[in-house]
Each structure stands twice: as C-alpha cells, then as structure tokens.
Design a protein around this motif. Structure first.
Motif, PDB file in Angstrom:
ATOM      1  N   VAL A   1       0.843  -1.203   0.000  1.00 47.53           N
ATOM      2  CA  VAL A   1       0.000   0.000   0.000  1.00 47.53           C
ATOM      3  C   VAL A   1       0.875   1.250   0.000  1.00 47.53           C
ATOM      4  CG1 VAL A   1      -1.718   1.311   1.302  1.00 47.53           C
ATOM      5  CG2 VAL A   1      -1.891  -1.177   1.173  1.00 47.53           C
ATOM      6  N   PHE A   2       1.942   1.212   0.789  1.00 49.70           N
ATOM      7  CA  PHE A   2       2.851   2.365   0.849  1.00 49.70           C
ATOM      8  C   PHE A   2       3.537   2.581  -0.500  1.00 49.70           C
ATOM      9  CE2 PHE A   2       6.878   4.461   2.249  1.00 49.70           C
ATOM     10  CZ  PHE A   2       6.286   5.615   2.730  1.00 49.70           C
ATOM     11  N   ALA A   3       3.877   1.496  -1.193  1.00 47.06           N
ATOM     12  CA  ALA A   3       4.489   1.609  -2.526  1.00 47.06           C
ATOM     13  C   ALA A   3       3.536   2.295  -3.500  1.00 47.06           C
ATOM     14  CB  ALA A   3       4.882   0.224  -3.045  1.00 47.06           C
ATOM     15  N   ALA A   4       2.231   1.994  -3.390  1.00 46.73           N
ATOM     16  CA  ALA A   4       1.233   2.645  -4.249  1.00 46.73           C
ATOM     17  C   ALA A   4       1.188   4.146  -3.987  1.00 46.73           C
ATOM     18  CB  ALA A   4      -0.139   2.020  -4.011  1.00 46.73           C
ATOM     19  N   MET A   5       1.304   4.536  -2.728  1.00 49.06           N
ATOM     20  CA  MET A   5       1.317   5.961  -2.388  1.00 49.06           C
ATOM     21  C   MET A   5       2.574   6.637  -2.913  1.00 49.06           C
ATOM     22  SD  MET A   5      -0.077   5.903   1.538  1.00 49.06           S
ATOM     23  CE  MET A   5      -1.654   5.182   1.958  1.00 49.06           C
ATOM     24  N   GLN A   6       3.689   5.918  -2.840  1.00 47.69           N
ATOM     25  CA  GLN A   6       4.949   6.497  -3.300  1.00 47.69           C
ATOM     26  C   GLN A   6       4.932   6.788  -4.795  1.00 47.69           C
ATOM     27  OE1 GLN A   6       7.536   3.369  -1.695  1.00 47.69           O
ATOM     28  NE2 GLN A   6       8.595   4.936  -0.508  1.00 47.69           N
ATOM     29  N   ILE A   7       4.470   5.848  -5.604  1.00 47.51           N
ATOM     30  CA  ILE A   7       4.468   6.092  -7.053  1.00 47.51           C
ATOM     31  C   ILE A   7       3.416   7.136  -7.421  1.00 47.51           C
ATOM     32  CG2 ILE A   7       2.849   4.226  -7.621  1.00 47.51           C
ATOM     33  CD1 ILE A   7       4.545   3.820 -10.183  1.00 47.51           C
ATOM     34  N   SER A   8       2.338   7.229  -6.632  1.00 47.19           N
ATOM     35  CA  SER A   8       1.273   8.182  -6.934  1.00 47.19           C
ATOM     36  C   SER A   8       1.619   9.612  -6.539  1.00 47.19           C
ATOM     37  CB  SER A   8      -0.027   7.767  -6.223  1.00 47.19           C
ATOM     38  OG  SER A   8      -0.477   6.511  -6.683  1.00 47.19           O
ATOM     39  N   PHE A   9       2.495   9.769  -5.540  1.00 50.65           N
ATOM     40  CA  PHE A   9       2.754  11.118  -5.031  1.00 50.65           C
ATOM     41  C   PHE A   9       4.229  11.507  -5.007  1.00 50.65           C
ATOM     42  CE2 PHE A   9      -1.279   9.782  -3.098  1.00 50.65           C
ATOM     43  CZ  PHE A   9      -2.099  10.806  -3.552  1.00 50.65           C
ATOM     44  N   VAL A  10       5.139  10.592  -5.351  1.00 45.80           N
ATOM     45  CA  VAL A  10       6.568  10.934  -5.354  1.00 45.80           C
ATOM     46  C   VAL A  10       7.144  10.705  -6.752  1.00 45.80           C
ATOM     47  CG1 VAL A  10       8.814  10.577  -4.278  1.00 45.80           C
ATOM     48  CG2 VAL A  10       6.742  10.339  -2.918  1.00 45.80           C
ATOM     49  N   SER A  11       7.496   9.476  -7.078  1.00 43.71           N
ATOM     50  CA  SER A  11       8.055   9.165  -8.403  1.00 43.71           C
ATOM     51  C   SER A  11       8.064   7.659  -8.608  1.00 43.71           C
ATOM     52  CB  SER A  11       9.489   9.693  -8.534  1.00 43.71           C
ATOM     53  OG  SER A  11      10.389   8.893  -7.790  1.00 43.71           O
ATOM     54  N   PHE A  12       8.340   7.222  -9.833  1.00 43.96           N
ATOM     55  CA  PHE A  12       8.347   5.787 -10.122  1.00 43.96           C
ATOM     56  C   PHE A  12       9.498   5.079  -9.422  1.00 43.96           C
ATOM     57  CE2 PHE A  12      11.738   6.708 -13.042  1.00 43.96           C
ATOM     58  CZ  PHE A  12      12.403   5.514 -13.228  1.00 43.96           C
ATOM     59  N   ALA A  13      10.578   5.812  -9.091  1.00 43.64           N
ATOM     60  CA  ALA A  13      11.736   5.191  -8.448  1.00 43.64           C
ATOM     61  C   ALA A  13      11.558   5.052  -6.937  1.00 43.64           C
ATOM     62  CB  ALA A  13      12.991   6.000  -8.748  1.00 43.64           C
ATOM     63  N   ALA A  14      10.622   5.808  -6.363  1.00 44.04           N
ATOM     64  CA  ALA A  14      10.445   5.776  -4.907  1.00 44.04           C
ATOM     65  C   ALA A  14      10.105   4.395  -4.367  1.00 44.04           C
ATOM     66  CB  ALA A  14       9.382   6.800  -4.499  1.00 44.04           C
ATOM     67  N   PRO A  15       9.268   3.584  -5.057  1.00 43.64           N
ATOM     68  CA  PRO A  15       8.950   2.249  -4.514  1.00 43.64           C
ATOM     69  C   PRO A  15      10.117   1.271  -4.506  1.00 43.64           C
ATOM     70  CG  PRO A  15       7.257   2.972  -6.070  1.00 43.64           C
ATOM     71  CD  PRO A  15       8.412   3.914  -6.212  1.00 43.64           C
TER      72      PRO A  15
END
Length: 312
Positions: free
Chosen positions: A64-78
């Motif tokens: 779930v946290f990975a989904a938030m990261q790509i949605s609000f940070v960047s594709f590399a964040a997850p």
C-alpha cells in the motif's frame, strides 16, 4: 554540424525549462506535503486502515505504501519499499503483486507536471489506482499463483523522521526540497537526449516516413498516427522523455489535449525499458519475479488504456 548544434541548443533549452520551471516546483510542493504527512504519522494510519482491505488482492501494508509512493513521489520511490519487502521476509508472491501494481500505475513525477499541460489529474490518478489494483490481483491470483507464499516474520513498520515541533517540520521540508531537486536534476539528461533525438529524427524525415508506414494500420483502430513518436519515446526512453516530447507536440499543435488524455493510459507508467531496469534493481528476489509482474502489469495497463479511450 551547425544544424545539429542548433538542434542540441534548442532541445537543451526546452529540456531545462521543462525541468526547472514545471517539474521542480510541482515536485517540491508534492514531496514536502508527502513527507510532512509521513512525519506526522498520517500515512502510517492510512496504511494500517487500507492494508486489511487490500490483502485479498495480494498487497501488504508495504505494498500500500508503494502505491502511495508512485502516486505522489516518483516511479523510483517504490524501489526502497520493494527492497524493504525482500529484506523483511515478504513472500515472492506478495513481492510480485506489488511490483506488478507499481509497473501498471502512473508515476507522480510525470503525472503532476503534465497536469499543467492539460492532463486530467483526477481521472488519471483514479484509473491509475484501478489499473494498479487489477495488476496486483492478476499477479497474485493468476500469473503468480505458483510462486512461494511463505512469509518470514514480516516487519511492516515504516521508519521515517518525525515532525513534532517547528524545527522538525523545517527539517522535513528541507529534505523534501533536496529530494525534489535531485529528482529534477536527474531528469534533465534524459529530457535533453530525448528532445535532441526526436528533433534529429524529425529533421531527417524518419518520423514522417515511419508514421506514414504505420498510419494505415492505426487509423482503422481509431489511433492518432501522431502518437507514434511519443509512444516510441516512452517505451525506449521512459516517461520523463515522453513528457518532454508531448510538451513539444502540444506547443506546436501536432497533438491536442484530448489526444493526450485519451492515450495517457498506455503512455504513463514505468512499464518501459528504463523503468523496469530501475525497479528490478531493488533486489535478487524482486528481479526473479519480474516476468510474472510484467504479464500482470500488462493487464493493468490494458484496463487503464481502455478506460481512457472510452472516457475521452
């Protein structure tokens, strides 16, 4: 040589302007907001709330946290989250589901800047979430059902700075600003190279010839032949490079906002050569399930593509 240098200078100026005047301000604001919510514990509570609901789809709290990261940070964040899942004993099946979801979703570092170009932000993010959940489900229950479901003693606690006073808040904002600047500067080389390549291909007539060759196949399907260029750029150079090309096309009138929104389902996700290379660098077990994740991600992208085409 003079013509080539002129192309390089014009592409360089366009790439730097796009990075510094569109990408950087948006990323600073969104990253600062994301990191403040993280530091205040809001994201922790959201993950705890959503994790039980999404568990049947193959997603854990870290997923779930990975989904938030790509949605609000960047594709590399997850990448960091995928590495954390591997290190903390998540099963191969859950890792594959999370990787598939990330591959199928739209990355914030392109979605947010492109919203200033006319991209429908809310619709794109909604369809991105739906496509990601479809990909995770397809991976966990279909393509990856043969993978190991054995988990270790998984620690899903998210370790991050806290912001309990004004100094803590300022530190979080400063770190977010530095992170946004790093992402922006890292995007400039790909933007410039993509714009130089596109301009050179255009001047040589290669793009015109390729478009004319493929157009008879695309027109009956209702696909605008103008999308050949951004599609090639996206799958070879990544989403950031595609953003630079689409920005140029929107400015010179060779693409419209309606075409952008209709085609964004298959143009905006990390399912490309650079994106896959970055994501599978998270660890050996992540890399071992990339084929399963890829097949499931294709299903998610197909759902997003159909949704955008039907709506726009």
């Amino acid at each position: 040589m003079v013509e080539f240098l002129d192309i390089v200078l014009r592409a360089g100026r366009s790439g730097v302007e796009l990075a510094l005047f569109i990408l950087l301000p948006v990323m600073v604001v969104m990253l600062a907001l994301m990191r403040l919510l993280e530091a205040k514990g809001v994201l922790d509570k959201l993950v705890i709330l959503l994790a039980p609901l999404l568990r049947p789809l193959g997603l854990t709290g870290l997923g779930v946290f990975a989904a938030m990261q790509i949605s609000f940070v960047s594709f590399a964040a997850p990448v960091a989250t995928l590495a954390m899942m591997e290190q903390r004993g998540a099963s191969d099946r859950h890792i594959a589901a999370t990787l598939a979801m990330v591959m199928a979703m739209a990355q914030a570092n392109v979605v947010l800047p492109m919203s200033t170009m006319g991209l429908s932000l809310g619709t794109t993010m909604l369809f991105s979430l739906i496509g990601g959940l479809v990909a995770a489900t397809a991976s966990y229950h279909v393509f990856g059902r043969h993978l190991s479901n054995r988990e270790g003693n998984v620690d899903e606690t998210l370790k991050h700075p806290v912001a309990e006073d004004a100094k803590g808040v300022l530190d979080v904002i400063n770190r977010a600003g530095a992170e946004a600047f790093k992402i922006t500067i890292g995007a400039i080389p790909m933007l410039v190279l993509a714009l130089v390549t596109v301009a050179a291909l255009r001047n040589s007539g290669a793009i015109t010839a390729l478009t004319a060759l493929i157009a008879p196949l695309l027109t009956p399907l209702g696909i605008d032949p103008a999308m050949v260029l951004p599609t090639l750029t996206k799958y070879l150079g990544g989403g950031t490079a595609m953003m630079g090309v689409m920005g140029e096309m929107l400015r010179d009138g060779s693409a419209s906002v309606a075409t952008l929104n209709a085609s964004i389902g298959f143009l905006l996700h990390p399912l490309d050569i650079p994106g896959i290379a970055v994501l599978i660098s998270a660890g050996k077990r992540v890399a071992s399930v990339w084929k399963v994740a890829l097949m499931a991600a294709c299903v998610g992208v197909a759902v997003r593509t159909l949704a955008h085409v039907m709506l726009f």
